[in-house]
Design an enzyme around this catalytic site. Structure first.
Site, PDB file in Angstrom:
ATOM      1  N   LYS A 199      34.763  37.833  37.177  1.00  9.32           N
ATOM      2  CA  LYS A 199      36.011  37.109  37.391  1.00  9.32           C
ATOM      3  C   LYS A 199      35.782  35.606  37.295  1.00  9.32           C
ATOM      4  O   LYS A 199      36.502  34.901  36.591  1.00  9.32           O
ATOM      5  CB  LYS A 199      36.597  37.455  38.767  1.00  9.32           C
ATOM      6  N   ASP A 249      41.710  39.193  39.377  1.00  4.81           N
ATOM      7  CA  ASP A 249      41.601  38.978  40.826  1.00  4.81           C
ATOM      8  C   ASP A 249      42.491  40.006  41.521  1.00  4.81           C
ATOM      9  O   ASP A 249      43.033  40.909  40.880  1.00  4.81           O
ATOM     10  CB  ASP A 249      41.971  37.539  41.194  1.00  4.81           C
TER      11      ASP A 249
END
Ligand code: SF4
Length: 219
Positions: free
Chosen positions: A120, A138
């Protein structure tokens, strides 16, 4: 994967969030990398408060590599997991100096080789600092993509792969921001505001939560 009107969903989100962009404040790839590392289990708003003073004190990797663990912990203790974050930031700064000439590499494998930098974080940096198409998954992207049926993944990596297959590459980075903004503004984890949602007509979860709504009627 479920058959959902992806193009119409993306169009509606694009119209709803035309100014969607990274909420973290940064002026270069290194600052974005540090800000993103700090954002784990911390709001972007709080991270921005911390980095406003942090980046005045530490101007680059050399400053972060030189500071003691205790001093950096004290500087970032307003965000969660500050001990691990301080350790990872100091080690990342040292590795950037040792292996990358003090620069942040625009390379996914090189980024995820840094301590505390997962998929991420790497995707956030690549997308926002280097303009490389990427989808950082996320908690908001994960939730909204699953609710809309854009993905049916049980892990962030599966959702990322499914979104990349479903969306045109040129839309990856924008879609990431649209989904985050939608998750924050309307499709909250608890109590999504389906009644004012611009994609209710296409949403599988919205149909379940709002019985009687004729979803997909505009497909
Ligand atoms: Fe989220 Fe409800 Fe909108 Fe579906 S209809 S995306 S569940 S707010």
């Amino acid at each position: 994967m479920a058959r959902v009107p992806t193009r119409k969903i993306m169009q509606a989100l694009a119209e709803t969030y035309p100014d969607a962009q990274c909420a973290l404040h940064f002026t270069n790839p290194f600052e974005l990398l540090i800000a993103t590392m700090l954002s784990a289990q911390c709001t972007d708003k709080r991270v921005n408060i911390i980095t406003e003073r942090l980046f005045k004190k530490y101007r680059g990797p050399a400053d972060f590599a030189a500071v003691s663990q205790a001093e950096l912990e004290a500087d970032i203790r307003d965000c969660g997991l500050f001990r691990a974050k301080a350790q990872n930031i100091r080690e990342t700064a040292r590795l950037l100096l040792e292996k990358h000439g003090g620069e942040v590499p625009a390379d996914h494998a090189a980024l995820t080789a840094l301590p505390g930098v997962g998929r991420k974080t790497a995707n956030v940096v690549l997308s926002n600092a280097f303009g490389v198409p990427a989808i950082a998954v996320d908690t908001h992207v994960f939730r909204v993509a699953n609710r809309l049926g854009l993905a049916e993944g049980s892990t962030p990596e599966k959702v990322e792969q499914q979104l990349m297959r479903r969306l045109p590459k040129a839309q990856w980075s924008s879609a990431h921001h649209w989904l985050i903004h939608h998750g924050r503004a309307i499709c909250a984890a608890r109590g999504p505001k389906c009644e004012i949602c611009p994609v209710l007509a296409y949403c599988l979860e919205g149909k379940r939560l709002n019985k009687g709504t004729n979803v997909h009627e505009n497909r």
